[in-house]
Design an enzyme around this catalytic site. Structure first.
Site, PDB file in Angstrom:
ATOM      1  CE1 TYR A   1     -36.441   7.237  22.140  1.00 24.18           C
ATOM      2  CE2 TYR A   1     -38.543   7.345  23.258  1.00 24.18           C
ATOM      3  CZ  TYR A   1     -37.346   6.721  23.042  1.00 24.18           C
ATOM      4  OH  TYR A   1     -37.053   5.556  23.705  1.00 24.18           O
TER       5      TYR A   1
ATOM      6  CE  LYS B   1     -36.439   6.041  27.740  1.00 21.75           C
ATOM      7  NZ  LYS B   1     -37.336   6.301  26.592  1.00 21.75           N
TER       8      LYS B   1
ATOM      9  CG  HIS C   1     -31.899   7.061  25.783  1.00 23.70           C
ATOM     10  ND1 HIS C   1     -32.715   7.858  25.018  1.00 23.70           N
ATOM     11  CD2 HIS C   1     -32.243   5.787  25.456  1.00 23.70           C
ATOM     12  CE1 HIS C   1     -33.510   7.098  24.275  1.00 23.70           C
ATOM     13  NE2 HIS C   1     -33.235   5.844  24.531  1.00 23.70           N
TER      14      HIS C   1
HETATM   15  N1  LIG Z   1     -34.550   2.988  26.354  1.00 21.75           N
HETATM   16  C1  LIG Z   1     -34.356   2.660  25.096  1.00 21.75           C
HETATM   17  O1  LIG Z   1     -33.232   2.662  24.581  1.00 21.75           O
HETATM   18  C2  LIG Z   1     -35.512   2.255  24.273  1.00 21.75           C
HETATM   19  C3  LIG Z   1     -36.777   2.551  24.712  1.00 21.75           C
HETATM   20  N2  LIG Z   1     -37.870   2.192  23.961  1.00 21.75           N
HETATM   21  C4  LIG Z   1     -39.210   2.548  24.507  1.00 21.75           C
HETATM   22  O2  LIG Z   1     -40.041   1.395  24.436  1.00 21.75           O
HETATM   23  C5  LIG Z   1     -41.164   1.661  23.571  1.00 21.75           C
HETATM   24  C6  LIG Z   1     -41.620   0.412  22.837  1.00 21.75           C
HETATM   25  O3  LIG Z   1     -40.618  -0.089  21.996  1.00 21.75           O
HETATM   26  P1  LIG Z   1     -40.717  -0.012  20.408  1.00 21.75           P
HETATM   27  O4  LIG Z   1     -39.363  -0.312  19.889  1.00 21.75           O
HETATM   28  O5  LIG Z   1     -41.370   1.223  20.029  1.00 21.75           O
HETATM   29  O6  LIG Z   1     -41.569  -1.255  19.984  1.00 21.75           O
HETATM   30  P2  LIG Z   1     -42.867  -2.121  20.386  1.00 21.75           P
HETATM   31  O7  LIG Z   1     -42.349  -3.461  20.720  1.00 21.75           O
HETATM   32  O8  LIG Z   1     -43.723  -1.411  21.336  1.00 21.75           O
HETATM   33  O9  LIG Z   1     -43.577  -2.227  18.958  1.00 21.75           O
HETATM   34  C7  LIG Z   1     -44.071  -1.110  18.313  1.00 21.75           C
HETATM   35  C8  LIG Z   1     -44.515  -1.523  16.911  1.00 21.75           C
HETATM   36  O10 LIG Z   1     -45.587  -2.481  16.986  1.00 21.75           O
HETATM   37  C9  LIG Z   1     -46.739  -1.949  16.352  1.00 21.75           C
HETATM   38  N3  LIG Z   1     -47.891  -2.367  17.183  1.00 21.75           N
HETATM   39  C10 LIG Z   1     -48.301  -1.828  18.341  1.00 21.75           C
HETATM   40  N4  LIG Z   1     -49.338  -2.488  18.856  1.00 21.75           N
HETATM   41  C11 LIG Z   1     -49.635  -3.480  17.998  1.00 21.75           C
HETATM   42  C12 LIG Z   1     -50.634  -4.480  17.968  1.00 21.75           C
HETATM   43  N5  LIG Z   1     -51.527  -4.591  18.944  1.00 21.75           N
HETATM   44  N6  LIG Z   1     -50.638  -5.331  16.919  1.00 21.75           N
HETATM   45  C13 LIG Z   1     -49.731  -5.220  15.933  1.00 21.75           C
HETATM   46  N7  LIG Z   1     -48.765  -4.287  15.896  1.00 21.75           N
HETATM   47  C14 LIG Z   1     -48.707  -3.415  16.925  1.00 21.75           C
HETATM   48  C15 LIG Z   1     -46.539  -0.442  16.289  1.00 21.75           C
HETATM   49  O11 LIG Z   1     -47.206   0.112  15.171  1.00 21.75           O
HETATM   50  P3  LIG Z   1     -48.128   1.438  15.222  1.00 21.75           P
HETATM   51  O12 LIG Z   1     -47.493   2.440  16.116  1.00 21.75           O
HETATM   52  O13 LIG Z   1     -48.127   1.871  13.784  1.00 21.75           O
HETATM   53  O14 LIG Z   1     -49.479   1.007  15.685  1.00 21.75           O
HETATM   54  C16 LIG Z   1     -45.029  -0.364  16.094  1.00 21.75           C
HETATM   55  O15 LIG Z   1     -44.683  -0.599  14.757  1.00 21.75           O
HETATM   56  C17 LIG Z   1     -40.623   2.770  22.658  1.00 21.75           C
HETATM   57  O16 LIG Z   1     -41.643   3.403  21.940  1.00 21.75           O
HETATM   58  C18 LIG Z   1     -39.885   3.630  23.660  1.00 21.75           C
HETATM   59  O17 LIG Z   1     -40.785   4.406  24.399  1.00 21.75           O
HETATM   60  C19 LIG Z   1     -37.714   1.497  22.791  1.00 21.75           C
HETATM   61  C20 LIG Z   1     -36.470   1.207  22.301  1.00 21.75           C
HETATM   62  C21 LIG Z   1     -35.257   1.575  23.001  1.00 21.75           C
HETATM   63  O1  LIG Z   2     -34.996   4.544  22.791  1.00 14.51           O
HETATM   64  C1  LIG Z   2     -34.754   4.229  21.659  1.00 14.51           C
HETATM   65  C2  LIG Z   2     -33.472   3.749  21.219  1.00 14.51           C
HETATM   66  O2  LIG Z   2     -32.555   3.756  22.261  1.00 14.51           O
HETATM   67  C3  LIG Z   2     -32.948   4.585  20.099  1.00 14.51           C
HETATM   68  O3  LIG Z   2     -32.874   5.915  20.531  1.00 14.51           O
HETATM   69  C4  LIG Z   2     -31.616   4.101  19.672  1.00 14.51           C
HETATM   70  O4  LIG Z   2     -31.617   2.757  19.558  1.00 14.51           O
HETATM   71  C5  LIG Z   2     -31.129   4.785  18.416  1.00 14.51           C
HETATM   72  O5  LIG Z   2     -31.896   5.799  17.996  1.00 14.51           O
HETATM   73  C6  LIG Z   2     -30.937   3.882  17.251  1.00 14.51           C
HETATM   74  O6  LIG Z   2     -30.890   4.391  16.167  1.00 14.51           O
HETATM   75  O7  LIG Z   2     -30.780   2.685  17.417  1.00 14.51           O
END
Ligand SMILES: NC(=O)C1=CN([C@@H]2O[C@H](COP(=O)(O)OP(=O)(O)OC[C@H]3O[C@@H](n4cnc5c(N)ncnc54)[C@H](OP(=O)(O)O)[C@@H]3O)[C@@H](O)[C@H]2O)C=CC1
Ligand SMILES: O=C[C@H](O)[C@@H](O)[C@@H](O)[C@H](O)C(=O)O
Length: 304
Positions: free
Chosen positions: A51, A76, A107
């Site tokens: 990230y 990760k 990851h």
């Molecule tokens: N291991 C992996 O491969 C992965 C891990 N992750 C982890 O999981 C976390 C969460 O997943 P992520 O994909 O970020 O998505 P989320 O499902 O947490 O959604 C995040 C989005 O929703 C918006 N949002 C947050 N709260 C609200 C609300 N109450 N109402 C409306 N919109 C809202 C945020 O906007 P804003 O920030 O502008 O408020 C952002 O655009 C990641 O940040 C990461 O830490 C995610 C993907 C892959």
């Molecule tokens: O944790 C977050 C996700 O795994 C992210 O790192 C990947 O999904 C990758 O960057 C992508 O572009 O799809």
């Protein structure tokens, strides 16, 4: 079962149920998001070397004034670092400016080159073996893998399908403490969930809201349940996981009001949960399709 506020890992360590996600949380914003979350009750932060915000996450941890030992920090191992496991751990520790990480995840089971291609000359199982070696040698740096009183050393994985977990567990000296996977009503992954629960591996739900611009926030079923409890659709989506055994969940936001609001968890009924699970029958999607790694579907049945 009422919603939980923490789960116990197979190391005996306690992991708070709701953690702040930080994927795409930019330097300049993420320090404040982490600080704000911690000042308002969060005790679990999720980041990743990939990230490119570990330094700023570390600054947020410090700025919060919350003692380090009260915070559960996950980071990760990045895909291009799978051949350099010890160096990658040192880099994360340095950037986060912390003496230890609570949970360190592979990851993706997908070694990659620095220019974004699949590294087909390397096996992720060798990466896991290198992570195990590190854990056995340096338990003080990886809290979730044990301590002097608990010599059973454990770490975690992310984006592991049942097929990949079975391959891992056949040779693993260490049972992963957690598997962080995409989990929301349009990607329920019941097969992985049941498998992990049967092995005592904690599930961490990523993209619980459906990630950016999620249709789930407008979904009729989600909104109906939200109205019933007088909460927002995001609360229902976060609560879905808190109402299941061995689950934790990572809503991401850089917006103060949302960070605050997302931590509110409600008890759902079995009927609510069944209704949420039905969403996938007509509307399935993944925010993070494994194919971006160049390794195909990674054994996930819906990614063939
Ligand atoms: N291991 C992996 O491969 C992965 C891990 N992750 C982890 O999981 C976390 C969460 O997943 P992520 O994909 O970020 O998505 P989320 O499902 O947490 O959604 C995040 C989005 O929703 C918006 N949002 C947050 N709260 C609200 C609300 N109450 N109402 C409306 N919109 C809202 C945020 O906007 P804003 O920030 O502008 O408020 C952002 O655009 C990641 O940040 C990461 O830490 C995610 C993907 C892959
Ligand atoms: O944790 C977050 C996700 O795994 C992210 O790192 C990947 O999904 C990758 O960057 C992508 O572009 O799809």
């Amino acid at each position: 079962m009422p919603a939980t506020t923490s789960v116990t890992l197979n190391t005996g360590a306690i992991m708070p149920t709701v953690g702040l996600g930080t994927w795409k949380s930019k330097p300049g914003q993420v320090e404040h998001a982490v600080e704000y979350a911690l000042k308002n009750g969060y005790r679990h932060i999720d980041t990743a070397a990939g990230y490119q915000n570990e330094t700023e996450v570390g600054q947020g941890l410090k700025a919060s004034g919350v003692p380090r030992e009260q915070i559960f920090v996950t980071t990760k191992l990045d895909n291009p670092d799978q051949r350099n496991v010890p160096e990658a751990l040192e880099s994360s520790l340095q950037k986060l400016d912390t003496p230890y990480i609570d949970l360190w995840l592979m990851h993706w089971p997908a070694p990659m080159t620095r220019n974004g291609k699949a590294d087909k000359g390397h096996d992720w199982l060798d990466t896991w073996k290198a992570m195990e070696d590190l854990h056995l040698a340096h338990p003080e740096k990886l809290r979730a893998i044990g301590n002097a009183a608990n010599s059973r050393l454990l770490s975690g994985v992310s984006n592991f399908s049942v097929e990949y977990l079975e391959r891992l567990l056949k040779v693993a000296r260490v049972v992963p403490a957690a598997n962080q996977i995409e989990l929301h009503p349009s990607c329920p992954q019941h097969d992985v969930v049941e498998f992990c629960q049967s092995k005592g591996i904690v599930l961490t739900a990523y993209s619980p809201l459906g990630s950016d611009n999620s249709p789930l926030l407008k979904n009729e079923v989600v909104n109906k349940i939200a109205s019933k409890y007088g909460v927002s659709p995001a609360n229902v989506l976060v609560s879905l996981h808190a109402n299941k055994p061995l689950h934790t969940v990572l809503p991401k936001s850089v917006t103060n009001e949302r960070i605050l609001a997302n931590a509110k968890i409600v008890d759902l009924t079995e009927e609510d949960i069944n209704d949420l699970h039905k969403i996938d029958e007509t509307h399935h999607f993944r925010a993070c399709h494994p194919a971006w790694t160049g390794w195909g579907g990674l054994g996930f049945p819906d990614c063939k």
